[in-house]
Structures are given as structure tokens and as C-alpha cells.
Motif scaffolding. Structure first.
Motif, mmCIF file in Angstrom:
data_model
loop_
_atom_site.group_PDB
_atom_site.id
_atom_site.type_symbol
_atom_site.label_atom_id
_atom_site.label_comp_id
_atom_site.label_asym_id
_atom_site.label_seq_id
_atom_site.Cartn_x
_atom_site.Cartn_y
_atom_site.Cartn_z
ATOM 1 N N PRO A 1 11.517 -9.585 -6.385
ATOM 2 C CA PRO A 1 10.045 -9.569 -6.439
ATOM 3 C C PRO A 1 9.400 -9.490 -5.043
ATOM 4 C CG PRO A 1 10.934 -11.492 -7.615
ATOM 5 C CD PRO A 1 12.083 -10.831 -6.945
ATOM 6 N N ILE A 2 10.052 -10.128 -4.064
ATOM 7 C CA ILE A 2 9.537 -10.100 -2.694
ATOM 8 C C ILE A 2 9.618 -8.673 -2.148
ATOM 9 C CG2 ILE A 2 9.745 -11.095 -0.364
ATOM 10 C CD1 ILE A 2 9.418 -13.271 -2.436
ATOM 11 N N LYS A 3 10.716 -7.997 -2.482
ATOM 12 C CA LYS A 3 10.927 -6.632 -2.004
ATOM 13 C C LYS A 3 9.787 -5.726 -2.476
ATOM 14 C CE LYS A 3 14.316 -2.847 -2.269
ATOM 15 N NZ LYS A 3 13.629 -1.830 -3.079
ATOM 16 N N SER A 4 9.437 -5.825 -3.749
ATOM 17 C CA SER A 4 8.349 -4.988 -4.284
ATOM 18 C C SER A 4 7.037 -5.308 -3.575
ATOM 19 C CB SER A 4 8.147 -5.234 -5.775
ATOM 20 O OG SER A 4 9.359 -5.206 -6.435
ATOM 21 N N LYS A 5 6.799 -6.597 -3.421
ATOM 22 C CA LYS A 5 5.584 -7.040 -2.742
ATOM 23 C C LYS A 5 5.549 -6.502 -1.313
ATOM 24 C CE LYS A 5 2.943 -10.335 -3.760
ATOM 25 N NZ LYS A 5 1.656 -10.230 -4.482
ATOM 26 N N TRP A 6 6.691 -6.674 -0.640
ATOM 27 C CA TRP A 6 6.794 -6.212 0.752
ATOM 28 C C TRP A 6 6.479 -4.727 0.828
ATOM 29 C CZ3 TRP A 6 8.801 -2.892 4.224
ATOM 30 C CH2 TRP A 6 8.822 -3.274 5.574
#
Lengths: 159, 324
Positions: free
Chosen positions: B267-272
Motif C-alpha cells: 500500500p505504501i508503494k502505491s501511495k509513494w
């Protein structure tokens, strides 16, 4: 000598790591592992690796007479007891900042909590502790060099 | 004591548009009206402005902008982050205090905040300007139960948290420059520096240092960074309440961190990636004894930067000097 179990463990570790090539030599036994196209293949250095193979085969040239210890080359073999390896992929820094002295030099005595270097990845600076006590006999990485997960950085001789 | 005050602030916050009587509050908190009154006096010392009208009751007219342990903890929305909190008016660097506390065994989630840092630092001991009450200068001590090679992902996580807070609070459009600089209109507004002590397979502690430029004006921004840095005030022409932004950052960070521990980096990757700066464009990249031009493609599942070399090959970078 490595047993089958140990070799399997090695293959698994290397498969999961970012190491592309690995060679281990001890008492006439040699294991060479090389990753190709995302797969792991093994080969003896003189042979070209078999590409499309999925199978991992053991190719250890085991001497029939274990007593036949190969002659000592007399070169690279510095006597050591431990290797301090990198816990992650990143840039190796020998000193805390460019204008400061290196954390350790050959001949220095280290304790388990002595900081020996920094490995940086994504602006995270990881201070690596020796984890062993002894004398630094070899420094295997150069300041600013990219190091891999599990790559030996220092050799330490127990005192 | 602390929790009573926190509850009191919550009650006042919920009733900020109407008056609430001392009697109502004493019932809700289970304390005497005199005790309520004493707590109110303490709140006022820390900058809460409370209006009291007889027969109507009390109403908060202004929340404090002053940063103190009290104002940061009262009204805090976190469960574990900043429960141990140190506030210094002036210190060399919050990172140094963070390290000292970590060595002494301070708990996971300890936060160190300063109004001014005299020796704020960036990478390779580069100076980080941290002027008096103009920004957020803080360090967070973490003890994640992760392998050392997963730790760098937390630095990308921190950048998404800061970008989220800036976006939701100010309406500005931040970007993240790999790995974790936060920019607004191509200028740096926030930087993150993380230091870690780890064994081969275990992280002892991490000290995550966050700097966010908030209320500097063009004039008060240090000369040597004028061309490359900015502040929320410069970009929005509004003065921001630093105490609120710290609380907001901590609340967002706790949430993102907990979800990272539960669900991993995905989820962090998508946000990033939704904030990613210059993806698709070409930059000069310097690694050890090598300098190349490459196109930025995105980030990998572990946060590494994916680049496309001029010969078409893809490569992932964990550490590099990029000339943006």
C-alpha cells in the motif's frame, strides 16, 4: 565439506538474495553457483552454464582421498576467524563523514559493539557493529562501493 | 492527570461551537467542578484560550500554537507514538538525543522535538537549517521487528506520510523525490534522514529524523538554500500552526506504520508512486565509479528505484546520487 542439506540452504539463501555469483572452496571441494535469467544454475567455472535449466544440480568435485589437501597457494589466504558481512544492499562507507577518519583500520582491535562501517540504502544509514571481538585483518570493501546482501566486508581474527 | 486533561480537551474540542458548563464537564470526567477549573487553568498556561461565561459555561476560542510536551500530548490521536515525548527549545540535533535515548532503552515510538536545532544535519553531515519555531525538527525512535534490509522502506513510508499531511492540511501538491525528499513546485520542503543500529538479523533501533520547513518566508530562508528549498508558508502564503502539524504528522505516521507492519510495503508503494517525482524522465545518476544517464521507471516492491539504462536494460538502485 558441505553436505547436501547445507548446499540446499545455500542455494535458497542465494536465490533470495541479490547475489549473482557465489563460489565456495574448502579442502578441494568447490561449489559454484550462478544466477541466470532469474533462475539459479550451477556450473564449474570452466564450463559455460546451461541456460534454460531449472534444475539445480550439485557439482562438487570431491576428492576421492580426502587426505589429499591441495597445496596452499600462499597468496590471498589471510588467517581469520570471522567475516563481518553486510546485512543489506547499499553503499559502503568506511567513515562517518567524508572528512573523518575511517571507523576501523587493519590491525585495530574491535569489540562486539564497535561500529566498523556504515551501509546506506535509501538514505537509511545503518551502522554496522562488529558483533565479534578480535583484530581486523582484512578490509574487503572500498569506501563508496556498492555492497550486496551478505557480502563480506571485514575479516576479523579472534584474539 | 494527563488522561483527564486529554479527555477535557476532547470534550472542549467536540463542543467548540457551543458552551459547555462546568457541571456537565465535572460529570463527564467524574471530578469536582473545582478540579475542572484547575485543569482549565493549566490548559491556559499552555496557550489554550478558554472563554468562560457565567450560566453558559466554557468554550475554547483558540488552540495553542505553542509547542510543548503538554500541547503535543493533549489532544493527541496516537496510541503509541509520542507517548514518551521530549521537547527542547534548543538543541544541537534531535537525532543525537534520539540516539542517546535509544541506547538507554527508551521505548519504541519515543519522539524528540526541538524549536531550534543549532546543528541540524542532513546526509554526510550537510547542514540542515532548522531555525527557531519555523519548522518541524523532530526524531522518532523506532524498534521494528523487521530484518535490517526491510528498514529502508520505513523512510519511504515517512515521506508519504509527510506528503499526505501537507496535501490534506494545506491543499498544496507535494511530490516525493526518490527515496524520500518531499518537494513542492520542484523545491525541497522536507527531508528525512534515518540512522539505524542493527545486527545481522535484528534491528536494535532506528532514529528517523524529519525536517519540514513550515513558516519561513523567502527572506528568512537561509541564503544558501533559497534556490532549492521552500516552506509551506512560501507556497501557500499562510502561517501554519506547527503544533497541529506535528500532531497530524504523528497521527498519520502511526497509522501508516501500523498498516505497513500488518500488510507490508505494497500500500505504501502505491501511495509513494502517486507522489513520485520525475518518473518517466531522464536524469544523471552517479554510483560508485560510474556516471550514467537513465530514465526513471518506478520503484520495486522493496522500495528500490527502477531505472532504464540507455542500452534498454533495467536496473534497481538502492543507493545513488541523482542529479535532478
Amino acid at each position: 565439506m558441505l553436505n547436501m542439506q547445507e548446499i540446499q540452504n545455500l542455494i535458497k539463501l542465494i536465490d533470495e538474495s541479490s547475489i549473482d555469483e557465489f563460489t565456495y572452496e574448502s579442502n578441494g571441494t568447490k561449489v559454484s553457483l550462478r544466477k541466470q535469467k532469474g533462475e539459479l544454475v550451477t556450473a564449474q567455472p570452466s564450463f559455460s552454464p546451461v541456460p534454460q535449466t531449472n534444475k539445480v544440480s550439485e557439482q562438487t568435485a570431491i576428492n576421492a582421498e580426502p587426505k589429499e589437501v591441495p597445496e596452499d597457494d600462499g597468496e590471498q589466504t589471510t588467517d581469520f576467524d570471522y567475516e563481518i558481512v553486510s546485512p543489506m544492499v547499499g553503499t559502503f562507507y568506511a567513515a562517518p563523514t567524508p572528512d573523518k577518519d575511517d571507523y576501523v583500520q587493519i590491525g585495530d582491535t574491535v569489540k562486539s559493539d564497535t561500529v566498523v562501517c556504515i551501509v546506506e540504502a535509501m538514505k537509511l544509514f545503518n551502522e554496522i557493529e562488529s558483533e565479534v571481538s578480535g583484530e581486523v585483518v582484512e578490509i574487503l570493501a572500498e569506501n563508496g562501493e556498492l555492497v550486496e546482501y551478505g557480502q563480506p566486508l571485514f575479516r576479523v581474527k579472534a584474539k | 492527570m494527563e488522561s483527564t486533561r486529554n479527555l477535557l480537551i476532547e470534550i472542549l474540542e467536540k463542543n467548540k461551537n457551543n458552551y459547555i458548563s462546568g457541571e456537565q464537564m465535572s460529570k463527564m470526567l467524574g471530578i469536582s467542578r473545582t478540579a475542572v477549573w484547575k485543569h482549565m487553568k493549566e490548559l491556559q498556561k499552555d496557550g489554550y484560550e478558554i472563554e468562560g461565561i457565567s450560566k453558559k459555561g466554557y468554550k475554547i476560542t483558540q488552540f495553542p500554537s505553542k509547542v510543548s510536551v503538554n500541547t503535543l500530548q493533549w489532544g493527541s490521536k496516537t496510541k503509541w507514538l509520542g507517548k514518551t515525548l521530549i521537547h527542547k527549545h534548543s538543541t544541537g540535533s534531535t537525532q543525537i538525543i534520539g540516539h542517546q535515548l535509544a541506547v538507554e532503552g527508551t521505548p519504541h515510538g519515543t519522539v524528540v522535538v526541538a524549536d531550534v536545532q543549532t546543528e541540524g544535519k542532513g546526509r554526510f553531515d550537510r547542514k540542515w537549517h532548522s531555525s527557531n519555531n519555523k519548522g518541524i525538527w523532530m526524531s522518532i525512535v523506532l524498534r521494528p521487528n523487521l530484518l535490517p534490509n526491510q528498514a529502508p522502506q520505513i523512510t519511504l513510508l515517512a515521506a508519504t506520510v509527510i506528503a499526505d499531511v501537507i496535501k490534506s492540511k494545506t491543499g498544496l501538491s507535494p511530490n516525493i523525490k526518490w527515496p524520500n525528499d518531499v518537494l513542492i513546485n520542484n523545491k525541497k520542503v522536507s527531508g528525512i534522514l534515518t540512522e539505524m543500529q542493527a545486527e545481522q538479523d535484528r534491528i536494535q533501533y532506528m532514529v528517523l529524523g524529519i525536517g519540514i520547513n513550515i513558516n519561513q518566508s523567502v527572506e528568512t530562508l537561509a541564503n544558501d538554500i533559497k534556490a532549492s528549498a521552500t516552506s509551506l508558508r512560501i507556497e501557500s502564503t499562510i502561517e501554519w500552526n506547527i503544533r497541529d502539524l506535528i500532531q497530524e504528522t504523528l497521527a498519520h505516521f502511526e497509522q501508516a506504520y501500523d498498516s505497513f507492519i500488518d500488510e507490508g510495503f505494497s500500500p505504501i508503494k502505491s501511495k509513494w508512486e502517486s507522489y513520485a517525482y520525475m518518473i518517466g524522465q531522464s536524469v544523471r545518476i552517479k554510483t560508485f565509479k560510474k556516471e550514467t544517464t537513465a530514465q526513471l521507471i518506478g520503484i520495486k516492491e522493496d522500495g528500490a528505484l527502477i531505472i532504464k539504462n540507455e542500452d534498454g536494460s533495467h536496473e534497481s538502485l538502492y543507493s545513488a546520487e541523482i542529479q535532478w
